[in-house]
Write an enzyme that holds these catalytic residues in place. Structure first.
Site, short mmCIF file in Angstrom:
data_model
loop_
_atom_site.label_atom_id
_atom_site.label_comp_id
_atom_site.label_asym_id
_atom_site.label_seq_id
_atom_site.Cartn_x
_atom_site.Cartn_y
_atom_site.Cartn_z
N TYR A 156 0.89 -1.13 -0.13
CA TYR A 156 0.15 -0.09 0.10
C TYR A 156 0.98 1.26 -0.05
CZ TYR A 156 -3.53 3.47 1.66
OH TYR A 156 -4.42 4.52 1.85
N LYS A 160 0.99 4.07 -3.03
CA LYS A 160 0.49 5.36 -2.84
C LYS A 160 1.72 6.31 -2.90
CE LYS A 160 -3.76 4.83 -1.61
NZ LYS A 160 -5.00 5.33 -2.46
N1 LIG Z 1 -9.36 6.60 5.29
C1 LIG Z 1 -8.15 7.04 5.30
O1 LIG Z 1 -7.60 7.18 6.56
C2 LIG Z 1 -7.36 7.33 4.13
C3 LIG Z 1 -6.05 7.97 4.21
C4 LIG Z 1 -5.27 7.89 3.20
C5 LIG Z 1 -5.53 7.51 1.85
N2 LIG Z 1 -7.00 7.02 1.92
C6 LIG Z 1 -7.47 6.76 0.45
O2 LIG Z 1 -8.51 7.29 -0.15
C7 LIG Z 1 -9.31 6.55 -0.91
C8 LIG Z 1 -10.80 6.33 -0.26
O3 LIG Z 1 -10.48 5.68 0.89
P1 LIG Z 1 -11.67 5.36 1.89
O4 LIG Z 1 -11.25 5.61 3.39
O5 LIG Z 1 -13.05 6.31 1.30
O6 LIG Z 1 -11.85 3.79 1.61
P2 LIG Z 1 -13.26 2.98 1.88
O7 LIG Z 1 -12.75 1.49 1.95
O8 LIG Z 1 -14.28 3.41 2.76
O9 LIG Z 1 -13.91 3.25 0.15
C9 LIG Z 1 -12.94 2.69 -0.71
C10 LIG Z 1 -13.84 2.59 -1.80
O10 LIG Z 1 -13.03 2.12 -2.89
C11 LIG Z 1 -13.87 1.05 -3.85
N3 LIG Z 1 -13.16 0.01 -4.47
C12 LIG Z 1 -12.37 -0.94 -3.98
N4 LIG Z 1 -11.91 -1.58 -4.98
C13 LIG Z 1 -12.18 -1.21 -6.10
C14 LIG Z 1 -12.04 -1.57 -7.57
N5 LIG Z 1 -11.47 -2.41 -7.89
N6 LIG Z 1 -12.65 -0.82 -8.60
C15 LIG Z 1 -13.49 0.27 -8.05
N7 LIG Z 1 -13.68 0.74 -6.73
C16 LIG Z 1 -13.12 -0.10 -5.85
C17 LIG Z 1 -14.55 0.44 -2.59
O11 LIG Z 1 -15.84 -0.39 -2.87
C18 LIG Z 1 -15.05 1.67 -2.15
O12 LIG Z 1 -16.30 2.21 -2.37
C19 LIG Z 1 -8.37 5.27 -1.10
O13 LIG Z 1 -7.71 5.35 -2.29
C20 LIG Z 1 -7.69 5.19 0.20
O14 LIG Z 1 -6.45 4.56 0.01
C21 LIG Z 1 -7.85 7.02 2.79
#
Ligand SMILES: NC(=O)c1ccc[n+]([C@@H]2O[C@H](COP(=O)([O-])OP(=O)(O)OC[C@H]3O[C@@H](n4cnc5c(N)ncnc54)[C@H](O)[C@@H]3O)[C@@H](O)[C@H]2O)c1
Length: 255
Positions: A156, A160
């Site tokens: 990851y 990223k």
């Molecule tokens: N939550 C955090 O603290 C955090 C921190 C840094 C970065 N992020 C990044 O932000 C983004 C959103 O994260 P989040 O926290 O809302 O996560 P989440 O798990 O709540 O949502 C992720 C979404 O991506 C979708 N997804 C997964 N695989 C997929 C695929 N193959 N095709 C299409 N959609 C797919 C899921 O169905 C879901 O709707 C991600 O890229 C995550 O890595 C999140």
């Protein structure tokens, strides 16, 4: 706002979490939001929420791992709406896996979604954006990609970090064509990803982490959505190739 004036915005992984909040934020701005996700019921609920609030949206079941599906999505949206103005490449997974268990398949799955998934969609949307000399891309990285190491999440962190390079390269390649590419590196955001006991901090550790965030709280999807809206807007017209950290002061805090 007439349909001609609405920006056409594609958001991936928009059924829940940051993506859902971002879809609603763009919907509230008067854009037409193409909500995409592999989570069909959740994605359709986001479309309903945008519509109920007076906005405009449609749902597509779309898996960012498929090049054919990506090209078909872009062709369909361009055929019906004439263009794509904004892409928010948000879909991502963060699966906890010890180095000893990190098989090629697990590594490839994370890279396929978190890094190549962004590339696929931008590659497909770029020709139309360049032809119209207008477009904005916002890609989701993470503090785990720009500053922190994350144990048992090497794949990851690496993916990223890759997003940062992808953003820079795309930004320079398309700058003269009027297409801007930027990213966001969120800190700890209260979503299903963060609250997963299996794959991330889980609820208890998330609350504990909040104590170490200078602003004293976890982030919300809306905290990220508003920055995505800014980066996609004309207010950010002279910005490209940047990844903004949005973390409540976590990285600059001293403990
Ligand atoms: N939550 C955090 O603290 C955090 C921190 C840094 C970065 N992020 C990044 O932000 C983004 C959103 O994260 P989040 O926290 O809302 O996560 P989440 O798990 O709540 O949502 C992720 C979404 O991506 C979708 N997804 C997964 N695989 C997929 C695929 N193959 N095709 C299409 N959609 C797919 C899921 O169905 C879901 O709707 C991600 O890229 C995550 O890595 C999140």
């Amino acid at each position: 706002m007439s349909n001609q004036k609405k920006r056409i915005v594609i958001i991936t992984g928009a059924g829940i979490g940051i993506g859902a909040a971002t879809a609603k934020a763009f919907g509230a701005l008067g854009d037409h939001v193409v909500v995409t996700d592999i989570l069909e019921a959740e994605g359709r609920a986001v479309v309903e929420a945008i519509s109920a609030a007076g906005g405009s949206a449609e749902f597509h079941r779309y898996d960012v791992r498929s090049t054919a599906a990506t090209d078909a999505l872009v062709a369909d949206v361009e055929a019906r709406h004439g263009r794509i103005d904004v892409v928010v490449a948000n879909a991502g997974i963060a699966h906890r896996t010890k180095l000893a268990d990190l098989t090629d398949e697990k590594w490839d799955l994370t890279f396929d979604i978190d890094l190549k998934g962004i590339f696929r969609l931008v590659r497909a949307a770029a020709p139309g954006m360049r032809a119209r000399r207008s477009g904005a891309v916002v890609a989701l990285s993470s503090i785990m990609g720009v500053a922190y190491g994350w144990d048992e999440h090497v794949h990851y962190s690496a993916a990223k970090s890759g997003v940062v390079g992808l953003v820079r390269g795309l930004a320079v390649e398309m700058a003269r064509d009027g297409v801007r590419v930027n990213g966001i590196a969120p800190g700890y955001i209260r979503t299903a990803q963060l609250l997963s006991e299996e794959n991330s901090l889980g609820p208890a550790a998330a609350e504990k982490a909040a104590e170490f965030i200078p602003m004293g709280r976890l982030g919300t999807g809306e905290d990220i959505a508003d920055v995505a809206a800014f980066l996609a807007s004309d207010s950010a017209r002279y910005m490209t190739g940047q990844v903004l950290v949005v973390d409540g002061g976590l990285l600059v805090g001293r403990y």
